[in-house]
Design a protein around this motif. Structure first.
Motif, mmCIF file in Angstrom:
data_model
loop_
_atom_site.group_PDB
_atom_site.id
_atom_site.type_symbol
_atom_site.label_atom_id
_atom_site.label_comp_id
_atom_site.label_asym_id
_atom_site.label_seq_id
_atom_site.Cartn_x
_atom_site.Cartn_y
_atom_site.Cartn_z
ATOM 1 N N ASN A 105 0.828 -1.212 0.000
ATOM 2 C CA ASN A 105 0.000 0.000 0.000
ATOM 3 C C ASN A 105 0.861 1.260 0.000
ATOM 4 O OD1 ASN A 105 -2.591 -1.088 -0.019
ATOM 5 N ND2 ASN A 105 -2.596 -1.387 2.194
ATOM 6 N N LYS A 188 -6.041 2.779 -5.467
ATOM 7 C CA LYS A 188 -5.888 2.003 -4.225
ATOM 8 C C LYS A 188 -5.544 2.921 -3.062
ATOM 9 C CE LYS A 188 -5.878 -1.101 -1.271
ATOM 10 N NZ LYS A 188 -4.924 -1.997 -0.753
ATOM 11 N N ASN A 192 -7.221 3.297 0.883
ATOM 12 C CA ASN A 192 -6.456 3.288 2.138
ATOM 13 C C ASN A 192 -6.581 4.611 2.892
ATOM 14 O OD1 ASN A 192 -4.221 1.330 0.303
ATOM 15 N ND2 ASN A 192 -5.299 0.579 2.083
ATOM 16 N N ASN A 196 -7.665 3.299 6.381
ATOM 17 C CA ASN A 196 -6.598 2.790 7.250
ATOM 18 C C ASN A 196 -6.353 3.655 8.483
ATOM 19 O OD1 ASN A 196 -6.515 1.073 5.033
ATOM 20 N ND2 ASN A 196 -4.331 0.693 5.234
ATOM 21 N N ASN A 206 -13.250 -2.014 9.125
ATOM 22 C CA ASN A 206 -13.664 -1.089 8.057
ATOM 23 C C ASN A 206 -15.182 -0.931 8.036
ATOM 24 O OD1 ASN A 206 -10.980 -0.868 7.189
ATOM 25 N ND2 ASN A 206 -11.183 -2.657 5.854
ATOM 26 N N ASN A 257 -12.605 -6.575 7.326
ATOM 27 C CA ASN A 257 -11.158 -6.496 7.592
ATOM 28 C C ASN A 257 -10.813 -5.557 8.733
ATOM 29 O OD1 ASN A 257 -8.684 -7.619 6.841
ATOM 30 N ND2 ASN A 257 -8.105 -5.853 5.599
ATOM 31 N N SER A 259 -8.040 -3.207 9.231
ATOM 32 C CA SER A 259 -7.098 -2.679 8.235
ATOM 33 C C SER A 259 -5.667 -2.983 8.662
ATOM 34 C CB SER A 259 -7.273 -1.166 8.073
ATOM 35 O OG SER A 259 -6.715 -0.501 9.194
ATOM 36 N N SER A 260 -4.780 -3.003 7.686
ATOM 37 C CA SER A 260 -3.377 -3.320 8.008
ATOM 38 C C SER A 260 -2.811 -2.279 8.979
ATOM 39 C CB SER A 260 -2.546 -3.405 6.725
ATOM 40 O OG SER A 260 -2.678 -2.228 5.962
HETATM 41 C C1 KPL Z 1 -7.945 -4.307 2.426
HETATM 42 C C2 KPL Z 1 -7.721 -2.843 2.642
HETATM 43 C C3 KPL Z 1 -8.221 -2.106 1.413
HETATM 44 C C4 KPL Z 1 -8.579 -2.334 3.735
HETATM 45 O O1 KPL Z 1 -8.557 -3.095 4.885
HETATM 46 C C5 KPL Z 1 -6.272 -2.554 2.838
HETATM 47 O O2 KPL Z 1 -5.585 -2.275 1.886
HETATM 48 C C6 KPL Z 1 -5.572 -2.597 4.158
HETATM 49 O O3 KPL Z 1 -6.110 -3.091 5.150
HETATM 50 O O4 KPL Z 1 -4.419 -2.128 4.183
#
Ligand code: KPL
Ligand code: NDP
Length: 312
Positions: A105, A188, A192, A196, A206, A257, A259-260
């Protein structure tokens, strides 16, 4: 195709497992840790969408000197801030002609790789497939969005891009080739930017982050700033209505998710905020455009990163 995945955390493991299940020859590389140890001992377990567990045997290396030199593709899945240190240790052991695909990302990933290895073919993507490590050796897929890939020299890399897209799609990772690499990166980035930092601050998934009107409003403000900058830079996005697309993704594809960036905060780790919301703030300054919402998120995440030990 023989694929080396550098960075075997949540995403490296998920992609490794899914591709291996579809017959791709996969090697994972990561520094030693408990997740890697568990994969080496009992295989990788993937928690599927229906809750079922799949167990996949994977070749895992913890030392670049032990790698073979015959990979067809290197897939990079370390955090953006680790690219230079990891690749400068790994690349001396690999062929100079093996292409690298980054699905990391943020902005600047392609440039960092090209600087380290100027003659190499580098292709770039953004994925809204997402995952988290549940416990060592177990990864859960929690987002099912598409992956887009592109290159600064799309004609030169046409065959490579198509080969990757069909390999990934066959492995259950829907992947599309775009002619315009900046569209891929910024489309993308905007997703984020939406989720994020906001989820790292609020500690929500999310989906939860956009359940309230306040959450939706903040997503809209963050995205609007990023879209204005993309427009100023002349970057065409892959979707017509960025705010609605981010909300749609949050409801339909990435809602489950963590997020990361939130995962990093929960693990008291450095985050990628500098290359996500920080990229919007930096570009805003360059173009004399105000980005107060992204600036607020950037500062809040820096505060969190710098006070893990002081938190109540
Ligand atoms: C999957 C997404 C888009 C959002 O959780 C993502 O890129 C992340 O978590 O870093
Ligand atoms: N998780 C997600 O849902 C999504 C993530 N992404 C992107 O994919 C990339 C990978 O993310 P993700 O898999 O979640 O991250 P993880 O933190 O789970 O994995 C990163 C891996 O890199 C390893 N690593 C090796 N050397 C270093 C180093 N010097 N510094 C830091 N890490 C190192 C880590 O090892 P160790 O644990 O020992 O530090 C870890 O195994 C990121 O750019 C992220 O933004 C994109 C879409 C979705």
């Amino acid at each position: 195709m023989k694929v080396l995945i550098v960075g075997s955390g949540a995403m490296g493991s998920l992609f490794a497992g899914k591709l291996k299940q579809h017959g791709v020859d996969i090697t994972l590389l990561n520094r030693p840790n408990s997740h890697i140890k568990a994969i080496q001992k009992t295989g990788l377990q993937i928690v599927e969408q229906d809750g079922n567990l799949a167990t996949i045997d994977l070749m895992v290396k913890t030392n670049a000197a032990d790698l073979n030199n015959d990979y067809d593709l290197i897939l990079l899945f370390v955090k953006a801030f680790a690219t230079e240190s990891v690749l400068s240790n790994v690349l001396p052991f690999l062929s100079r002609t093996t292409p690298i695909l980054t699905l990391q990302n943020g902005v600047g990933n392609m440039e960092k790789i090209q600087k380290l290895s100027p003659s190499r073919n580098v292709v770039v993507g953004g994925t809204s497939t997402g995952a988290g490590i549940v416990k060592p050796g177990v990864v859960e897929q929690r987002a099912w969005g598409s992956t887009f890939i592109g290159s600064t020299v799309p004609e030169k890399h046409k065959q490579l891009l198509e080969q990757i897209a069909s390999l990934f799609s066959a492995g259950g990772i829907k992947t599309h080739v775009s002619e315009n690499v900046q569209s891929v990166i910024w489309s993308k980035l905007i997703v984020n930017v939406a989720y994020n930092g906001l989820t790292a601050v609020t500690r929500l998934t999310n989906g939860e982050a956009i359940r309230t009107d306040e959450g939706k409003e903040l997503v809209a403000k963050l995205v609007t700033e990023a879209v204005q900058i993309a427009e100023r830079k002349g970057i065409l996005l892959l979707y017509d209505d960025p705010i609605n697309e981010c909300i749609r993704l949050g409801i339909e594809e990435i809602g489950k998710n963590t997020s990361s960036m939130l995962t990093d905060v929960l693990n008291k780790r450095k985050t990628e905020v500098e290359v996500i919301n920080g990229a919007i703030v930096k570009e805003g300054k360059k173009h004399n455009m105000a980005t107060p919402y992204n600036e607020m998120i950037l500062k809040l995440v820096y505060m969190i990163e710098n006070s893990y030990e002081q938190r109540l």
